[in-house]
Write an enzyme that holds these catalytic residues in place. Structure first.
Site, short mmCIF file in Angstrom:
data_model
loop_
_atom_site.label_atom_id
_atom_site.label_comp_id
_atom_site.label_asym_id
_atom_site.label_seq_id
_atom_site.Cartn_x
_atom_site.Cartn_y
_atom_site.Cartn_z
N ASP A 179 0.87 -1.16 0.00
CA ASP A 179 0.00 0.00 0.00
C ASP A 179 0.91 1.23 0.00
OD1 ASP A 179 -2.43 1.56 0.41
OD2 ASP A 179 -1.74 1.80 2.47
N ASP A 212 -1.68 -0.70 5.85
CA ASP A 212 -2.03 -0.14 7.17
C ASP A 212 -3.50 -0.22 7.49
OD1 ASP A 212 -2.52 1.89 5.13
OD2 ASP A 212 -3.02 3.21 6.80
N ASP A 240 -0.23 5.23 0.92
CA ASP A 240 -0.54 6.17 1.99
C ASP A 240 -0.76 5.44 3.32
OD1 ASP A 240 -1.55 8.98 0.45
OD2 ASP A 240 -1.72 7.14 -0.70
#
Length: 210
Positions: free
Chosen positions: A7, A163, A9
């Site tokens: 991922d 995240d 961001d």
């Protein structure tokens, strides 16, 4: 694992300062109250359209949403990586890992390249998929399976590092292992709720577990 899918961001970069500034410039034009960085951290994860929709506090006005999204993208592309930064240890850890690497993000693809280049990590990734690159985005497994197929890896030989619940859910649906970082955004929720295979609290620890 042979293929590492990341991922962006909240995992590799903290982009909240630049996103917040672009949103507030947009809202200033439209006469809407500004948002805080803390609010934006909880709005991220499902792409630009949903980000603006959440920032508008569900005003339920599709014309306003379309106008705000267009203005936002213009502001953001002009300052996409001014205050955005890598999380500690990201660059050094990427350099240590010999595995093949790709990025699957829900961020619009048009913004990804400049960010990676400005932060000096663009050379680590052989493939990047954005939120508008395919018909579906995370938590759909489609982007992950697409990357595995195009790069020639079986899902069971791949791992998703992210995240948020979107990353973990997409990985589970794709039959891919998941590693969650617990310092990102994830709407203020604890990533352990979604049962990733591994949780790390520092990016540098990735080198110990893959």
């Amino acid at each position: 694992m042979e293929l590492l899918i990341f991922d962006l961001d909240g995992t590799l970069i903290d982009s909240v300062p630049d996103l917040t500034e672009a949103i507030n410039k947009t809202f200033n034009e439209l006469g809407i109250d500004n948002v805080t960085e803390d609010e934006v951290r909880n709005y991220l994860g499902n792409g630009a359209r949903t980000l603006i929709e959440r920032a508008l506090k569900n005003k339920n006005d599709q014309n306003l949403l379309q106008e705000a999204l267009k203005i936002f993208k213009n502001h953001y592309k002009n300052s996409v990586c001014v205050k955005t930064s890598l999380y500690p240890g990201v660059k050094e850890t990427l350099e240590k890992l010999p595995n093949k690497k790709a990025i699957v993000t829900n961020k619009p693809y048009e913004f990804v390249g400049e960010i990676l280049k400005t932060l000096g990590i663009d050379g680590h990734f052989e493939m990047c998929i954005g939120g508008e690159s395919l018909p579906e985005k995370k938590p759909s497994p489609l982007p992950l399976l697409y990357v595995c197929e195009k790069m020639g890896f079986e899902p069971e030989n791949s791992v998703m590092i992210g995240d948020s619940k979107n990353d973990i859910i997409a990985a589970k649906k794709a039959g891919i292992k998941s590693i969650a970082v617990n310092y990102g955004y994830n709407y203020g929720e604890d990533v352990k709720i979604f049962e990733p295979d591994i949780i790390i609290d520092e990016f540098t620890k990735l080198a110990e577990v893959v």
